[in-house]
Design a protein around this motif. Sequence first.
Motif, PDB file in Angstrom:
ATOM      1  N   VAL A 109     -14.106  42.674 -63.575  1.00  0.00           N
ATOM      2  CA  VAL A 109     -15.026  43.644 -62.668  1.00  0.00           C
ATOM      3  C   VAL A 109     -14.081  44.451 -61.664  1.00  0.00           C
ATOM      4  O   VAL A 109     -13.566  44.005 -60.798  1.00  0.00           O
ATOM      5  CB  VAL A 109     -16.040  42.926 -61.946  1.00  0.00           C
ATOM      6  CG1 VAL A 109     -16.980  44.111 -60.990  1.00  0.00           C
ATOM      7  CG2 VAL A 109     -17.137  42.454 -62.715  1.00  0.00           C
ATOM      8  N   GLY A 110     -13.838  45.778 -62.138  1.00  0.00           N
ATOM      9  CA  GLY A 110     -13.009  46.773 -61.376  1.00  0.00           C
ATOM     10  C   GLY A 110     -13.784  47.311 -60.315  1.00  0.00           C
ATOM     11  O   GLY A 110     -15.065  47.096 -60.258  1.00  0.00           O
ATOM     12  N   PRO A 111     -13.144  47.863 -59.356  1.00  0.00           N
ATOM     13  CA  PRO A 111     -13.587  48.721 -58.065  1.00  0.00           C
ATOM     14  C   PRO A 111     -14.680  49.907 -58.512  1.00  0.00           C
ATOM     15  O   PRO A 111     -14.201  50.408 -59.706  1.00  0.00           O
ATOM     16  CB  PRO A 111     -12.514  48.727 -57.417  1.00  0.00           C
ATOM     17  CG  PRO A 111     -11.420  49.285 -58.262  1.00  0.00           C
ATOM     18  CD  PRO A 111     -11.740  48.070 -59.595  1.00  0.00           C
ATOM     19  N   TYR A 112     -15.237  50.372 -57.640  1.00  0.00           N
ATOM     20  CA  TYR A 112     -15.992  51.473 -57.969  1.00  0.00           C
ATOM     21  C   TYR A 112     -15.094  52.816 -58.298  1.00  0.00           C
ATOM     22  O   TYR A 112     -15.208  53.444 -59.180  1.00  0.00           O
ATOM     23  CB  TYR A 112     -16.730  51.998 -56.819  1.00  0.00           C
ATOM     24  CG  TYR A 112     -17.610  53.286 -56.934  1.00  0.00           C
ATOM     25  CD1 TYR A 112     -18.856  53.406 -57.730  1.00  0.00           C
ATOM     26  CD2 TYR A 112     -17.054  54.613 -56.361  1.00  0.00           C
ATOM     27  CE1 TYR A 112     -19.521  54.299 -57.790  1.00  0.00           C
ATOM     28  CE2 TYR A 112     -17.936  55.682 -56.585  1.00  0.00           C
ATOM     29  CZ  TYR A 112     -19.017  55.533 -57.403  1.00  0.00           C
ATOM     30  OH  TYR A 112     -19.961  56.749 -57.353  1.00  0.00           O
ATOM     31  N   LEU A 122     -14.425  56.021 -61.465  1.00  0.00           N
ATOM     32  CA  LEU A 122     -14.255  57.471 -60.925  1.00  0.00           C
ATOM     33  C   LEU A 122     -12.978  57.846 -61.999  1.00  0.00           C
ATOM     34  O   LEU A 122     -12.898  59.182 -62.139  1.00  0.00           O
ATOM     35  CB  LEU A 122     -13.928  57.685 -59.595  1.00  0.00           C
ATOM     36  CG  LEU A 122     -15.078  57.198 -58.676  1.00  0.00           C
ATOM     37  CD1 LEU A 122     -14.478  57.421 -57.159  1.00  0.00           C
ATOM     38  CD2 LEU A 122     -16.350  57.831 -58.629  1.00  0.00           C
ATOM     39  N   HIS A 123     -12.149  57.162 -62.134  1.00  0.00           N
ATOM     40  CA  HIS A 123     -11.246  57.545 -63.204  1.00  0.00           C
ATOM     41  C   HIS A 123     -10.207  58.549 -62.485  1.00  0.00           C
ATOM     42  O   HIS A 123      -9.417  59.494 -63.059  1.00  0.00           O
ATOM     43  CB  HIS A 123     -11.586  58.169 -64.550  1.00  0.00           C
ATOM     44  CG  HIS A 123     -12.259  57.348 -65.297  1.00  0.00           C
ATOM     45  ND1 HIS A 123     -11.553  56.262 -66.336  1.00  0.00           N
ATOM     46  CD2 HIS A 123     -13.500  57.055 -65.594  1.00  0.00           C
ATOM     47  CE1 HIS A 123     -12.457  55.668 -66.830  1.00  0.00           C
ATOM     48  NE2 HIS A 123     -13.675  56.005 -66.463  1.00  0.00           N
ATOM     49  N   ASP A 124     -10.040  58.316 -61.239  1.00  0.00           N
ATOM     50  CA  ASP A 124      -9.139  59.231 -60.447  1.00  0.00           C
ATOM     51  C   ASP A 124      -7.968  58.295 -59.657  1.00  0.00           C
ATOM     52  O   ASP A 124      -7.331  59.133 -58.795  1.00  0.00           O
ATOM     53  CB  ASP A 124      -9.916  59.988 -59.442  1.00  0.00           C
ATOM     54  CG  ASP A 124     -10.857  59.289 -58.418  1.00  0.00           C
ATOM     55  OD1 ASP A 124     -10.474  57.957 -58.514  1.00  0.00           O
ATOM     56  OD2 ASP A 124     -11.435  59.808 -57.579  1.00  0.00           O
ATOM     57  N   ALA A 154     -10.584  55.439 -50.865  1.00  0.00           N
ATOM     58  CA  ALA A 154     -11.249  56.392 -50.073  1.00  0.00           C
ATOM     59  C   ALA A 154     -12.697  56.477 -50.291  1.00  0.00           C
ATOM     60  O   ALA A 154     -13.222  57.035 -49.214  1.00  0.00           O
ATOM     61  CB  ALA A 154     -10.472  57.780 -50.376  1.00  0.00           C
ATOM     62  N   TYR A 155     -13.163  56.272 -51.378  1.00  0.00           N
ATOM     63  CA  TYR A 155     -14.469  56.600 -51.735  1.00  0.00           C
ATOM     64  C   TYR A 155     -15.564  55.631 -51.000  1.00  0.00           C
ATOM     65  O   TYR A 155     -16.628  56.068 -50.666  1.00  0.00           O
ATOM     66  CB  TYR A 155     -14.852  56.345 -53.244  1.00  0.00           C
ATOM     67  CG  TYR A 155     -14.311  54.956 -53.763  1.00  0.00           C
ATOM     68  CD1 TYR A 155     -15.154  53.750 -53.539  1.00  0.00           C
ATOM     69  CD2 TYR A 155     -12.882  54.601 -54.179  1.00  0.00           C
ATOM     70  CE1 TYR A 155     -14.759  52.577 -53.931  1.00  0.00           C
ATOM     71  CE2 TYR A 155     -12.632  53.570 -54.681  1.00  0.00           C
ATOM     72  CZ  TYR A 155     -13.600  52.530 -54.470  1.00  0.00           C
ATOM     73  OH  TYR A 155     -13.227  51.052 -54.809  1.00  0.00           O
ATOM     74  N   ALA A 156     -14.849  54.544 -50.406  1.00  0.00           N
ATOM     75  CA  ALA A 156     -15.846  53.481 -49.639  1.00  0.00           C
ATOM     76  C   ALA A 156     -16.192  54.079 -48.360  1.00  0.00           C
ATOM     77  O   ALA A 156     -17.156  53.723 -47.798  1.00  0.00           O
ATOM     78  CB  ALA A 156     -14.902  52.344 -49.433  1.00  0.00           C
ATOM     79  N   GLN A 157     -15.391  54.972 -47.977  1.00  0.00           N
ATOM     80  CA  GLN A 157     -15.838  55.500 -46.621  1.00  0.00           C
ATOM     81  C   GLN A 157     -17.211  56.438 -46.743  1.00  0.00           C
ATOM     82  O   GLN A 157     -17.766  56.269 -45.643  1.00  0.00           O
ATOM     83  CB  GLN A 157     -14.667  56.802 -46.377  1.00  0.00           C
ATOM     84  CG  GLN A 157     -13.436  56.118 -46.015  1.00  0.00           C
ATOM     85  CD  GLN A 157     -12.280  57.214 -45.532  1.00  0.00           C
ATOM     86  OE1 GLN A 157     -12.603  58.342 -45.415  1.00  0.00           O
ATOM     87  NE2 GLN A 157     -11.110  56.663 -45.465  1.00  0.00           N
ATOM     88  N   TRP A 162       1.368  54.181 -60.017  1.00  0.00           N
ATOM     89  CA  TRP A 162       0.662  55.049 -60.683  1.00  0.00           C
ATOM     90  C   TRP A 162       0.357  56.323 -60.030  1.00  0.00           C
ATOM     91  O   TRP A 162       0.016  56.324 -58.778  1.00  0.00           O
ATOM     92  CB  TRP A 162      -0.908  54.440 -60.889  1.00  0.00           C
ATOM     93  CG  TRP A 162      -1.937  55.360 -61.570  1.00  0.00           C
ATOM     94  CD1 TRP A 162      -2.967  56.099 -61.077  1.00  0.00           C
ATOM     95  CD2 TRP A 162      -2.107  55.783 -62.759  1.00  0.00           C
ATOM     96  NE1 TRP A 162      -3.569  56.734 -61.897  1.00  0.00           N
ATOM     97  CE2 TRP A 162      -2.988  56.515 -63.279  1.00  0.00           C
ATOM     98  CE3 TRP A 162      -1.028  55.146 -64.010  1.00  0.00           C
ATOM     99  CZ2 TRP A 162      -3.234  56.948 -64.587  1.00  0.00           C
ATOM    100  CZ3 TRP A 162      -1.534  55.644 -65.332  1.00  0.00           C
ATOM    101  CH2 TRP A 162      -2.351  56.475 -65.650  1.00  0.00           C
ATOM    102  N   ASP A 163       0.588  57.352 -60.764  1.00  0.00           N
ATOM    103  CA  ASP A 163       0.318  58.831 -60.313  1.00  0.00           C
ATOM    104  C   ASP A 163      -0.749  59.503 -61.004  1.00  0.00           C
ATOM    105  O   ASP A 163      -0.502  59.437 -62.236  1.00  0.00           O
ATOM    106  CB  ASP A 163       1.529  59.625 -60.153  1.00  0.00           C
ATOM    107  CG  ASP A 163       1.491  60.950 -59.502  1.00  0.00           C
ATOM    108  OD1 ASP A 163       1.112  61.793 -60.463  1.00  0.00           O
ATOM    109  OD2 ASP A 163       1.729  61.089 -58.468  1.00  0.00           O
ATOM    110  N   THR A 164      -1.730  60.010 -60.686  1.00  0.00           N
ATOM    111  CA  THR A 164      -2.596  60.763 -61.614  1.00  0.00           C
ATOM    112  C   THR A 164      -2.141  61.754 -62.206  1.00  0.00           C
ATOM    113  O   THR A 164      -2.760  62.062 -63.262  1.00  0.00           O
ATOM    114  CB  THR A 164      -3.997  61.072 -60.658  1.00  0.00           C
ATOM    115  OG1 THR A 164      -3.370  61.957 -59.649  1.00  0.00           O
ATOM    116  CG2 THR A 164      -4.611  60.001 -60.081  1.00  0.00           C
TER     117      THR A 164
END
Length: 285
Positions: A79-82, A86-88, A95-98, A221-223
């Motif tokens: 189970v990966g994180p949210y 987002l694939h970003d 940051a999304y958790a904020q 990893w760099d997007t």
Amino acid sequence: MVVLQLNWRRMELNFRFLLSGADVITTATYQASVQGFISHLDVGCDEARELLMSGVHLAKETVETFPSGDRSLLVAGSVGPYGAFLHDGSEYSGAYAQGMSVEELKQWHKPQVECLAAAGADLVAFETIPSVKEAQAVVELLREFPDCNAWLSFSCKDEKHISDGSPFVDAVRLACRSPQLLAVGVNCCRPAVVEPLLDSARAALGPGVSWVVYPNSGEEWDTEQGWHRSELAAGWTPELSDAWLKQGAALLGGCCRIGPAHIAALREQLKGSSTSSSDLADSNT
């Protein structure tokens, strides 16, 4: 369908990991989610759930057909994180958790855990969790699945902090509130930060809870660029496992860019360690 093709590819790769000495294989569900399947594959909820469960079915088929001898093999439902949805690359920042509540994160993860548990995964692997808030969500969610055991591993930014900047010791202390967690630790971080991270949180590790450690190859990893290695970054080597074992690690392995040959080398390293009683986990890539 692409998803099933990926699962079959994972089945082949898992077999290679088992041949190399892995004791725990993970499902190809790290970036998979019921909502993601519905949104991107134009399928209904029931079919989305079946696709997610197929990851467990194929992994269990691999284990059942593998000539394991006296080895005890396990399937961990990934189970990966949210952020993985987002694939970003935000599983390395959190940051999304904020902008999300604990309850929202909890409800996001719930369908994935339901499917993996229903399909018969031996345990759930919450992987690359970047924030304390998301860790709290999955710890609370586990209570709704009292028959499930799990490990929880964090993505980390340096020698003392997880990816959202929270102290690793605080993240470990929170995770250890759950009696269903068999192990807590780190994955997909640079190998060089593992030893100081475990040292920083040694006092927070609960009774009956072990460390799980499976860093990546040392690349970042760099997007835009994908995986790349800094000239100063030390890479993954099987010898690093000696220190992690002494610190109490019971699950050892590798994450991104670690392949069957690395796991075979780690197995050989552990054979020479008098303190080894650990299982080997395969990569989640």
